[in-house]
Write a protein that holds these residues in place. Structure first.
Motif, short mmCIF file in Angstrom:
data_model
loop_
_atom_site.label_atom_id
_atom_site.label_comp_id
_atom_site.label_asym_id
_atom_site.label_seq_id
_atom_site.Cartn_x
_atom_site.Cartn_y
_atom_site.Cartn_z
N PHE A 71 0.83 -1.25 -0.01
CA PHE A 71 0.10 0.15 0.09
C PHE A 71 0.69 1.23 0.16
N VAL A 72 1.84 1.25 0.85
CA VAL A 72 2.89 2.31 0.96
C VAL A 72 3.58 2.71 -0.47
N ILE A 73 3.99 1.57 -0.78
CA ILE A 73 4.72 1.67 -2.09
C ILE A 73 3.70 2.24 -3.44
N GLY A 74 2.65 1.61 -3.36
CA GLY A 74 1.54 2.20 -4.48
C GLY A 74 1.38 3.67 -4.28
N ALA A 75 1.10 3.94 -2.94
CA ALA A 75 0.89 5.26 -2.85
C ALA A 75 1.86 6.36 -2.96
N CYS A 100 4.31 5.64 -5.25
CA CYS A 100 4.52 5.70 -6.59
C CYS A 100 3.45 6.50 -7.29
N SER A 101 2.18 6.61 -6.90
CA SER A 101 1.24 7.50 -7.57
C SER A 101 1.41 8.86 -7.10
N LEU A 102 1.94 9.15 -5.87
CA LEU A 102 2.17 10.75 -5.65
C LEU A 102 3.33 11.13 -6.42
N ALA A 103 4.30 10.29 -6.63
CA ALA A 103 5.66 10.59 -7.54
C ALA A 103 5.01 10.64 -8.94
N ALA A 104 4.44 10.11 -9.55
CA ALA A 104 4.00 10.06 -10.72
C ALA A 104 3.14 11.52 -11.00
N GLY A 105 2.42 11.48 -10.25
CA GLY A 105 1.67 13.17 -10.46
C GLY A 105 2.69 14.20 -10.09
N TYR A 106 3.62 14.24 -9.27
CA TYR A 106 4.46 15.25 -9.04
C TYR A 106 5.38 15.33 -10.41
N ILE A 107 5.89 14.41 -10.91
CA ILE A 107 6.50 14.29 -12.19
C ILE A 107 5.83 14.94 -13.29
N VAL A 127 8.57 -13.77 0.95
CA VAL A 127 7.22 -14.30 1.72
C VAL A 127 6.58 -15.39 0.85
N GLY A 128 7.25 -15.71 -0.24
CA GLY A 128 6.51 -16.84 -1.18
C GLY A 128 5.53 -16.10 -2.18
N HIS A 129 5.58 -16.99 -3.28
CA HIS A 129 4.97 -16.62 -4.41
C HIS A 129 3.60 -16.09 -4.16
N ASP A 130 2.65 -17.02 -3.56
CA ASP A 130 1.16 -16.81 -3.33
C ASP A 130 1.02 -15.55 -2.74
N MET A 131 1.83 -15.60 -1.34
CA MET A 131 1.46 -14.27 -0.55
C MET A 131 1.98 -12.99 -1.46
N ALA A 132 3.00 -13.21 -2.22
CA ALA A 132 3.44 -11.93 -3.02
C ALA A 132 2.20 -11.46 -3.76
N ILE A 133 1.42 -12.25 -4.71
CA ILE A 133 0.65 -11.96 -5.59
C ILE A 133 -0.61 -11.36 -4.73
N HIS A 134 -1.13 -11.99 -3.59
CA HIS A 134 -2.28 -11.29 -2.80
C HIS A 134 -1.67 -10.05 -2.16
N SER A 135 -0.49 -9.89 -1.93
CA SER A 135 -0.24 -8.34 -1.25
C SER A 135 -0.06 -7.41 -2.38
N LEU A 136 -0.01 -7.67 -3.55
CA LEU A 136 0.05 -6.84 -4.43
C LEU A 136 -1.25 -5.97 -4.47
N VAL A 137 -2.32 -6.53 -4.14
CA VAL A 137 -3.55 -5.94 -4.08
C VAL A 137 -3.36 -4.63 -2.90
N GLY A 138 -2.74 -4.71 -2.15
CA GLY A 138 -2.39 -3.42 -1.28
C GLY A 138 -1.78 -2.43 -2.22
N LEU A 139 -0.98 -2.85 -3.01
CA LEU A 139 -0.14 -1.75 -3.83
C LEU A 139 -1.27 -1.32 -4.75
N ALA A 140 -2.28 -2.00 -5.30
CA ALA A 140 -3.12 -1.38 -6.22
C ALA A 140 -4.13 -0.37 -5.40
#
Length: 694
Positions: free
Chosen positions: A89-93, A95-102, A159-172
């Motif tokens: 979630f922090v990474i997504g937030a 990067c989104s702010l950085a994209a806006g500033y850029i 943390v493993g492949h499955d956990m990585a996929i599901h934690s991507l929802v936080g980035l989204a």
């Protein structure tokens, strides 16, 4: 052949990262080209600095406001969900702010140089403005692709492949939530300033567009950067990232034994970065009318991508793939990806027809202005509603065909393919505010009429391009949300089965005969209406404050209109800054709150929530298309009259067209575009809370 398949399977994600880096390097080369160009005379540099200062001040205060809310959500995810999702979630937030500033920073650098280039030739101004937009496009897409790929790779090892996929929802979620704030805050800012400047400056005082005697003129130009550039950049970042993550989720949930299904979306994204670079080169080498050159860039990018998709698909799936018990050939998967490219072209052509001065819809609004303000408003509303039919019809066809070729995964691939074009499409979008600001700088710097003529022509093209890209973003959001809804259904099935709340061969039936589904559809269908109502109210309140302030200054200092006194630009900037930050919070949090409330109430639960998701997608899609297309048509109808048609500037028809434009402004730049990330916030939050509440 098997060796090649293994190679692209193993290296697909790293290859996409490499393509993203190539895109970023090309963007920095464009920045160097822009910086080497002349920023004009001292007056031009002074105005540009004032706009930059106002934009930076607003974004800084916006970051502080959003950060408070983001920290709260991070802590909730950290303690009630899991640590990787919270970090995502922090990474997504960020990067989104950085994209806006850029997006904002590059636009400010490019607009003054585009104004200077316009004093030489139209082609030079076109290329300067487009290159400024291309920097934003390539940086945003490169950043999104890198963020998802790096997080997926690192988290997979930790943390493993499955956990990585599901934690991507936080980035989204991080990207989408920040995008809603950026879109709403920037949209409220830019349209409050624009409407206030137009109502008093143009109608009451008879001032030209961007006249330096208008106290709201700097706030208006700042708004173009924080709304159209920063807001759109954050919007496209999250749309791209969410589409990529959605395709990966569908791949994992429906094709768990096929690792190529997860790699394929990355490969499509990486290839299209190269296609976008080819499109940028096309604009810098081709000659002709601005609209034709820009459309040529889109076609070039799409053709390059379509050609490269073929070998990539066949090497990644040499023996095809089983989807839903049916064997699908690599050619069928390729067709699903091509549907996304075709949909991009279709949406661009349709939106261009409804919003360009060259075609009937805009000219009808201009003609209606001859009979008054009310008839202009009626014609504009009708044009926006007409503009929904063809896009929605083609979206239905795209869903049908892509599902036919590869099931739900086929739809996900079509969406990812469509969003992979974002590099060139966002370049067109950022071109609009850059040319708009270039025109403002030309007027305020008293550059020759010929220069303003060039910037006006490019501004009209840019206005259509902004509408085209919003139509593209909204259409892709509708498709992406459908993919996310499919992910919600599959995720819910997996969770309830693993927690033994449901037998493996059972599942909730989302049947229209179930009253709970109907209730959910009603709640979800209502959400975009309430969301846009809050957004429009916010613009109306802030614009009213600007109108009162501009009137106060003109009455207190009559010398302003005679050019003897200098307006207090900073006061209007401060008014819209505070209003935008204050008014954006409630509508931005509304979708999040509604989803959680529906999930918490035991009598509603997952079935009603499923209905909410579908209802939001359906009504949100229609409202967003109608608002963005109708608003752009109103704007270009005004420009069509200003070119000398139906009486030209200062005529009765022109006054009516200005009124229509002021109504259309919050339609196309605040409420309409913000529905795009709002739809995805609803779907992403629903997926995130499944293990918490169900």
């Amino acid at each position: 052949m098997i060796f090649l398949a293994l190679t692209i399977l193993d290296s697909g994600v790293p290859m996409s990262m490499l393509c993203a880096v190539v895109g970023l390097i090309f963007a920095f080369l464009l920045i160097a080209v822009i910086l080497r160009s002349s920023p004009g005379n001292e007056r031009m540099r002074e105005i540009s600095a004032a706009v930059q200062e106002g934009a930076k001040a607003y974004l800084k205060r916006q970051v502080v406001t959003i950060s408070v809310i983001a920290v709260i959500i991070f802590l909730l995810l950290f303690f009630f969900k899991d640590h990787p999702t919270a970090i995502g979630f922090v990474i997504g937030a960020f990067c989104s702010l950085a994209a806006g500033y850029i997006g904002m920073r590059i636009a400010v650098l490019a607009n003054v140089r585009a104004a200077q280039a316009a004093s030489h030739t139209r082609t030079a101004a076109l290329r300067m403005a487009f290159n400024g937009g291309a920097v934003t496009g390539l940086l945003v897409v490169g950043l999104a692709l890198l963020a998802v790929a790096i997080f997926y790779t690192v988290a997979g090892k930790m943390v493993g492949h499955d956990m990585a996929i599901h934690s991507l929802v936080g980035l989204a979620l991080g990207g989408s939530l920040i995008s809603v704030f950026a879109r709403l805050g920037g949209g409220i800012y830019t349209k409050a300033a624009d409407v206030g400047a137009d109502l008093v400056g143009k109608i009451e005082s008879g001032l030209e567009e961007d006249d330096p005697r208008n106290p709201a003129v700097i706030a208006d130009n700042v708004g173009d950067n924080v709304g159209d550039c920063a807001g759109m950049a954050a919007d496209v970042f999250e749309t791209y990232a969410v589409s990529l993550i959605g395709a990966m989720l569908v791949g994992v949930l429906t094709l768990a034994t096929q690792p190529a299904a997860i790699v394929y979306p990355f490969v499509l994204g990486g290839i299209s970065v190269l296609g976008a670079i080819c499109g940028v080169l096309y604009v810098n080498l081709a000659g002709g009318k601005p609209a034709s050159v820009l459309m040529g860039a889109v076609v070039t990018s799409a053709i390059i991508s379509a050609i490269l998709f073929w070998p990539a698909t066949h090497r990644l799936f040499p023996n095809g793939i089983m989807i839903g018990g049916i064997a699908r050939s690599p050619t069928q998967l390729y067709f699903a990806s091509v549907i996304g490219l075709i949909m991009t072209a279709v949406v661009v052509v349709i939106t261009n027809y409804y919003t360009s001065m060259r075609y009937q819809p805009v000219q009808n609004i201009a003609r209606a202005s001859e009979t008054g303000h009310a008839t202009n408003i009626i014609a504009g509303l009708a044009a926006g509603q007409h503009a929904t039919a063809l896009p929605v019809g083609f979206i239905g066809i795209a869903i049908l065909l892509s599902f036919h070729f590869a099931g739900l995964y086929g739809i996900a691939i079509a969406v990812m393919s469509m969003l992979s074009m974002a590099g060139i499409i966002i370049s067109l979008d950022a071109f609009g505010p850059i040319t708009d600001n270039a025109g403002g700088i030309a007027v305020m710097s008293h550059l020759p009429k010929e220069t303003r003529g060039i910037t006006d022509e490019l501004d009209a093209v840019g206005n259509t391009m902004k509408a085209v890209t919003k139509g593209y973003a909204i259409a892709s959001a509708g498709l992406a949300a459908l993919v996310l809804f499919g992910s919600y259904v599959e995720e819910l099935r997996a969770h309830l089965t693993s927690s033994h709340k449901l037998a493996g061969d059972q599942f909730f039936q989302f049947s229209l005969q179930d009253p709970k589904v109907i209730i959910g559809l009603f709640i979800g269908g209502l959400l975009p209406f309430i969301f846009t109502a809050f957004s429009m109210d916010a613009v109306g309140k802030a614009a009213g404050a600007v109108v009162r302030e501009v009137r106060r200054q003109l009455q207190a200092k009559p010398g302003i209109l005679r050019g003897e006194d200098k307006p207090e630009y900073g006061t209007c900037v401060d008014i819209v800054t505070k209003a935008a930050l204050r008014e954006m919070i409630i509508p931005a949090l509304l979708p999040l709150v509604v989803v959680v409330v529906v999930a918490v109430i035991p009598q509603l639960g997952p079935v009603v929530l499923g209905g909410v998701l579908v209802g939001t997608i359906v009504t949100g899609l229609f409202i967003a298309i109608a608002m963005t297309s109708g608003g752009a048509a109103w704007d270009n109808a005004k420009k069509f009259i200003e070119e000398g048609n139906y009486g030209g500037k200062g005529s009765f028809a022109h006054a009516a067209a200005v009124t229509g434009d002021t109504v259309g402004d919050p339609y196309k730049d605040t409420a309409g575009p913000a529905i795009n990330p709002m739809i995805k916030v609803v779907n992403i939050v629903a997926i995130l809370i499944i293990p918490i509440f169900f």
